[in-house]
Design a protein around this motif. Structure first.
Motif, mmCIF file in Angstrom:
data_model
loop_
_atom_site.group_PDB
_atom_site.id
_atom_site.type_symbol
_atom_site.label_atom_id
_atom_site.label_comp_id
_atom_site.label_asym_id
_atom_site.label_seq_id
_atom_site.Cartn_x
_atom_site.Cartn_y
_atom_site.Cartn_z
ATOM 1 N N VAL A 1 -9.354 6.962 -3.603
ATOM 2 C CA VAL A 1 -7.917 6.860 -3.802
ATOM 3 C C VAL A 1 -7.234 6.961 -2.438
ATOM 4 C CG1 VAL A 1 -5.878 7.847 -4.905
ATOM 5 C CG2 VAL A 1 -8.086 7.899 -6.092
ATOM 6 N N ILE A 2 -6.414 5.976 -2.113
ATOM 7 C CA ILE A 2 -5.629 5.990 -0.878
ATOM 8 C C ILE A 2 -4.247 6.535 -1.207
ATOM 9 C CG2 ILE A 2 -4.676 4.607 1.000
ATOM 10 C CD1 ILE A 2 -7.667 4.599 1.055
ATOM 11 N N THR A 3 -3.887 7.648 -0.601
ATOM 12 C CA THR A 3 -2.628 8.316 -0.951
ATOM 13 C C THR A 3 -1.486 7.949 -0.008
ATOM 14 O OG1 THR A 3 -3.275 10.244 0.367
ATOM 15 C CG2 THR A 3 -3.845 10.265 -1.982
ATOM 16 N N HIS A 4 -1.652 6.918 0.788
ATOM 17 C CA HIS A 4 -0.597 6.517 1.717
ATOM 18 C C HIS A 4 0.667 6.106 0.958
ATOM 19 C CE1 HIS A 4 -3.753 5.325 4.991
ATOM 20 N NE2 HIS A 4 -3.757 6.611 4.702
ATOM 21 N N SER A 5 1.813 6.416 1.547
ATOM 22 C CA SER A 5 3.071 5.888 1.019
ATOM 23 C C SER A 5 3.126 4.397 1.286
ATOM 24 C CB SER A 5 4.263 6.568 1.695
ATOM 25 O OG SER A 5 4.308 6.192 3.075
ATOM 26 N N ARG A 6 4.056 3.726 0.630
ATOM 27 C CA ARG A 6 4.199 2.286 0.851
ATOM 28 C C ARG A 6 4.518 2.005 2.319
ATOM 29 N NH1 ARG A 6 4.843 -2.251 -2.553
ATOM 30 N NH2 ARG A 6 4.934 -4.054 -1.179
ATOM 31 N N ALA A 7 5.365 2.843 2.922
ATOM 32 C CA ALA A 7 5.737 2.636 4.321
ATOM 33 C C ALA A 7 4.531 2.834 5.245
ATOM 34 C CB ALA A 7 6.866 3.582 4.706
ATOM 35 N N ARG A 8 3.744 3.883 4.969
ATOM 36 C CA ARG A 8 2.564 4.118 5.817
ATOM 37 C C ARG A 8 1.546 3.005 5.641
ATOM 38 N NH1 ARG A 8 -0.205 7.369 9.029
ATOM 39 N NH2 ARG A 8 -2.400 7.882 8.665
ATOM 40 N N TRP A 9 1.347 2.549 4.419
ATOM 41 C CA TRP A 9 0.418 1.435 4.211
ATOM 42 C C TRP A 9 0.868 0.218 5.025
ATOM 43 C CZ3 TRP A 9 1.396 -3.458 2.311
ATOM 44 C CH2 TRP A 9 0.269 -4.276 2.168
ATOM 45 N N SER A 10 2.138 -0.083 4.981
ATOM 46 C CA SER A 10 2.658 -1.251 5.684
ATOM 47 C C SER A 10 2.490 -1.132 7.193
ATOM 48 C CB SER A 10 4.140 -1.451 5.336
ATOM 49 O OG SER A 10 4.642 -2.612 5.958
ATOM 50 N N ALA A 11 2.671 0.079 7.722
ATOM 51 C CA ALA A 11 2.601 0.284 9.165
ATOM 52 C C ALA A 11 1.180 0.501 9.672
ATOM 53 C CB ALA A 11 3.461 1.488 9.554
ATOM 54 N N LEU A 12 0.258 0.801 8.778
ATOM 55 C CA LEU A 12 -1.108 1.126 9.176
ATOM 56 C C LEU A 12 -2.117 0.129 8.618
ATOM 57 C CD1 LEU A 12 -2.895 3.429 10.554
ATOM 58 C CD2 LEU A 12 -3.215 4.277 8.221
ATOM 59 N N ASP A 13 -2.377 0.203 7.329
ATOM 60 C CA ASP A 13 -3.458 -0.587 6.723
ATOM 61 C C ASP A 13 -3.182 -2.083 6.723
ATOM 62 O OD1 ASP A 13 -5.072 1.796 5.406
ATOM 63 O OD2 ASP A 13 -2.972 2.094 4.872
ATOM 64 N N ALA A 14 -1.926 -2.459 6.522
ATOM 65 C CA ALA A 14 -1.597 -3.876 6.367
ATOM 66 C C ALA A 14 -1.634 -4.650 7.683
ATOM 67 C CB ALA A 14 -0.210 -4.025 5.726
ATOM 68 N N VAL A 15 -1.498 -3.956 8.801
ATOM 69 C CA VAL A 15 -1.311 -4.629 10.089
ATOM 70 C C VAL A 15 -2.471 -5.577 10.428
ATOM 71 C CG1 VAL A 15 -0.996 -4.261 12.578
ATOM 72 C CG2 VAL A 15 0.190 -2.793 10.924
ATOM 73 N N PRO A 16 -3.733 -5.150 10.351
ATOM 74 C CA PRO A 16 -4.818 -6.082 10.673
ATOM 75 C C PRO A 16 -4.924 -7.253 9.694
ATOM 76 C CG PRO A 16 -5.572 -3.815 10.813
ATOM 77 C CD PRO A 16 -4.251 -3.781 10.117
ATOM 78 N N PHE A 17 -4.576 -7.032 8.419
ATOM 79 C CA PHE A 17 -4.641 -8.131 7.456
ATOM 80 C C PHE A 17 -3.548 -9.160 7.736
ATOM 81 C CE2 PHE A 17 -6.956 -4.745 5.267
ATOM 82 C CZ PHE A 17 -8.102 -5.436 4.913
ATOM 83 N N ARG A 18 -2.379 -8.689 8.135
ATOM 84 C CA ARG A 18 -1.336 -9.643 8.541
ATOM 85 C C ARG A 18 -1.812 -10.473 9.727
ATOM 86 N NH1 ARG A 18 2.350 -5.045 8.409
ATOM 87 N NH2 ARG A 18 3.444 -4.942 6.402
ATOM 88 N N ALA A 19 -2.461 -9.821 10.679
ATOM 89 C CA ALA A 19 -2.964 -10.538 11.853
ATOM 90 C C ALA A 19 -4.035 -11.549 11.469
ATOM 91 C CB ALA A 19 -3.517 -9.537 12.870
#
Length: 596
Positions: free
Chosen positions: A246-264
């Protein structure tokens, strides 16, 4: 082997524009025409990527390993394709598929021949997990390159691009056209049991740069890269092979952390993205894993991030995706969520029939199925598989494991080794002052293609640099007797090099290091997997991090120990203190060198 004309004819109407391998969406009319002539069972088959045990497409030399298939009379890759018309095959290690380069190329050609011989025969998309470092399915004599965290320590996007170009060129020569790499997870949890050194690091922008560079390198070699594991597996303490993270990141943290490499990766034009079997409540509160989540795959990945390429699941036999639903529901729910390829379900018969039934009974529309089949066909066309499904077996030795690639692998590795401690300038060692070395410590199961246990590889490399180095394996959990024997052996040498593997506070390996230190001999620790080991070794004078234990990384460490090259790696992850994980022992970017 069928001629090019036979191959095109087998695809029943695929035009010359597809045959060139340059088809884009403008050529979808030809692909849609092909799709319109396929039967429903053929379409269902195109969505599956399966293991095919054995070293030959037609000889069932090891097919009995997979009881799920032998129970229904499928013994070989050719029989698997004939019965289920699967669109993809995934290769695993030596015991299953990858014995040597010529054998792999012949296996690939046999698979293509079997598929193209079927009515409306289509080329197969052959894939593997060739991440390098800790995860390699194709071993030596293919070129083994540094793993992701090592490349992250090197800090060079050009090196990441070069690695992928070399890897892709060799994979393509073997008939493997989809690599389940690079790992786009941002590893911010030192306790992560499944990602760790498979990630480029803890900084999302740095990881994004490396991911985009590897995507470009694979594209240059006409191999489909796969960014994984969406929406991000870097902050888990549970292995999704065995549990449900379970990833407990907030939506904002996910966007600023996990999503960054996938956007790239998406900006770089990545051909495929692999889903993770993990729950992210901030993105979907249903409790479903991302692999089965319409809000995550269709809403976020396709909608918000604008990705229209191929989505492939992580292996469907993993526990993380089987927690809530039965094996007959998982593939149907994955397709409803937005997946295109279904990877290695525990029972192909159950999964294939479940999808067929869902379409026939109206739970899934055939139009929805067509969307995914079209993406599969688009990728095959873009890779040129309609024109050139076969590889030239006689040319494999001129591409795979060639001297130029091996030399480049050594150069890449030299820029990754990270010096974390060097009290009193113990390193580099010299054969003049420390001629006799004992190389001792953990010998975990080696990644595919290593020539022996890490202690042996390291000892051999040091011997080649002028030392007299003796290897003594203690294993990852040495007994008191084994530790005592190693300590006794240290009495007859000038210095000790000890390999550590995932140290913990109560690890017998830590006891080994402490006992060796008590002899008064100079001790050099080499963390052969996680750089976090240094936190458990406060009194060790010298410590290196290699980020994996393949030959190329261990040879580089030996050259650093001997002073033939200067350590240039910098930590791509922070190392927390052992007694307080909230404190940082060594920050991101930390690393020592010689003469500075």
């Amino acid at each position: 082997m069928p001629s090019r004309r036979t191959v095109l004819s087998a695809a029943a109407g695929v035009t010359a524009s597809l045959a060139t391998g340059t088809a884009a969406h403008a050529d979808d009319q030809q692909l849609r025409s092909l799709l319109g002539r396929m039967t429903l069972p053929e379409k269902v088959g195109q969505l599956f990527v399966m293991r095919a045990y054995g070293h030959s497409a037609t000889d069932p030399d090891q097919a009995d390993i997979d009881a799920n298939l032998t129970e229904i009379g499928v013994r070989t890759a050719a029989e698997l394709i004939a019965r289920y018309r699967v669109g993809g095959i995934i290769y695993f290690t030596w015991a299953h598929n990858t014995r040597d380069p010529r054998q792999i190329a012949a296996l690939s050609n046999g698979i293509q021949r079997a598929s193209l011989a079927q009515p409306r025969g289509l080329p197969v998309l052959i894939s593997t997990d060739q991440e390098h470092g800790a995860v390699c399915r194709v071993g030596a004599p293919a070129t083994l390159l540094p793993g992701a965290m090592a490349i992250g320590a090197g800090g060079s996007r050009a090196d990441a691009r070069t690695l992928a170009r070399i890897s892709g060129r060799e994979l393509r020569a073997l008939g493997i056209r989809q690599d389940y790499a690079p790992v786009a997870d941002v590893n911010v949890n030192p306790a992560n049991p499944v990602i760790g050194v498979r990630s480029f690091g803890a900084d999302p922008d740095a990881v994004a740069g490396m991911v985009a560079a590897e995507v470009a390198g694979y594209q240059r070699s006409s191999v489909a890269a796969t960014a994984k594991h969406f929406p991000g597996h870097g902050d888990t303490a549970v292995d999704s092979h065995f549990g449900f993270p379970v990833i407990t990141h907030s939506r904002a943290r996910w966007s600023a952390l996990d999503a960054v490499p996938f956007r790239a990766a998406i900006r770089a034009g990545v051909d495929s993205i692999m889903t993770g079997h993990l729950m992210v409540p901030a993105l979907d509160g249903s409790g479903d894993p991302a692999t089965l989540s319409h809000p995550i795959l269709t809403g976020v990945l396709r909608g918000e991030l604008g990705y229209d390429g191929l989505v492939v699941t992580d292996a469907l036999g993993m526990q993380g995706v089987r927690t809530k639903y039965g094996d007959d529901r998982v593939p149907v729910l994955a397709l409803k969520a937005g997946v295109d390829q279904l990877l290695n379900p525990p029972s192909l018969e159950v999964a294939w029939n479940a999808v067929l039934k869902a379409v026939r009974e109206g739970e899934l529309t055939e139009a929805r199925l067509d969307e995914s089949v079209l993406r599969v066909l688009r990728l095959k066309a873009r890779l040129g598989l309609f024109a050139q499904p076969y590889v030239r077996e006689g040319e494999v030795d001129r591409v795979v494991g060639v001297r130029a690639h091996l030399a480049e692998a050594d150069r890449l590795a030299e820029r990754t080794t990270t010096l974390l401690a060097n009290a009193g300038g113990l390193l580099p060692l010299s054969p003049r002052t420390h001629a006799r070395l004992l190389v001792v410590g953990a010998d975990p199961d080696s990644p595919s293609g290593t020539t022996g246990p890490p202690t042996g590889v390291l000892a051999e490399a040091l011997t080649g640099l002028g030392f007299t180095a003796t290897a003594r394996s203690t294993g990852v959990s040495p007994s008191a007797a084994v530790i005592s024997d190693a300590v006794a052996a240290a009495g007859g040498v000038d210095a000790v090099v000890v390999g550590t593997y995932n140290l913990t506070a109560d690890s017998p390996q830590k006891t080994l290091v402490e006992r060796l230190l008590a002899t008064g001999k100079p001790v050099v620790a080499v963390a052969i997997r996680n750089p976090y080991d240094i936190a458990q070794l406060p009194t060790v004078r010298a410590c290196l991090a290699t980020y994996s234990w393949t030959d190329v990384e261990l040879r580089a460490a030996a050259r650093v120990i001997a002073g033939r090259v200067r350590p240039r790696g910098r930590l791509p992850v922070p190392v927390p203190a052992a007694d307080d994980p909230t404190k940082v022992l060594h920050p991101l970017g930390y690393g020592l060198s010689y003469g500075t």
